[in-house]
Scaffold this motif. Structure first.
Motif: not given
Length: 150
Positions: A1-2, A5-6, A129-130, A107-108, A135, A111
């Motif tokens: 994730m960007r 977003a985190h 991730y993008n 969140l990770d 996101n 991905t």
């Protein structure tokens, strides 16, 4: 994730949980914001280069080590608040820091890179991730938790 977003997801989650535990909304939001930014950067500082691309390290992206990093950052920032502002935020800081670390891992885990369980990777989904939709949903969830805290 960007990273954005985190940050927003952890900010919303931290604010919501601290407010539900009885902390004032202003102090909950301020502490959750500081810790979401700090913890997410500390955890992502553990990336290293693998074939010219950033890769996650088990030192920061493990379900066992990331919460420790979040707890330490939360206690450090709360200790500064205690000594400089004479405001005791040690327990809320510990909670919000640990939550920010778990939010980062959650969140990770969605991905392709996943997160570490010991030295083995695991992923709940395999979004890039993008990925704009993933996101965007993380950001929207963070904003909704922030609104719910108020």
């Amino acid at each position: 994730m960007r990273l954005i977003a985190h940050d927003i997801f952890a900010f919303g989650l931290g604010t919501y949980v601290l407010a539900q535990l009885g902390a004032g909304i202003a102090s909950s939001a301020a502490l959750a914001f500081l810790l979401s930014v700090a913890v997410n950067r500390i955890i992502d500082a553990g990336h290293y280069q693998k074939k010219g691309r950033p890769a996650r390290s088990h030192l920061t992206h493990s379900v066992f080590t990331a919460p420790i990093w979040g707890l330490l950052v939360g206690l450090a920032i709360s200790s500064i608040a205690l000594f400089v502002l004479h405001v005791d935020l040690l327990l809320p800081g510990a909670i919000a820091g640990t939550l920010a670390a778990f939010a980062h891992l959650f969140l990770d885990s969605l991905t392709e890179g996943g997160v570490f369980l010991w030295k083995k990777r695991m992923a709940l989904a395999h979004f890039k991730y993008n990925n704009g939709l993933a996101n965007g949903l993380a950001i929207m969830a963070g904003v909704l938790m922030l609104v719910a805290a108020v």
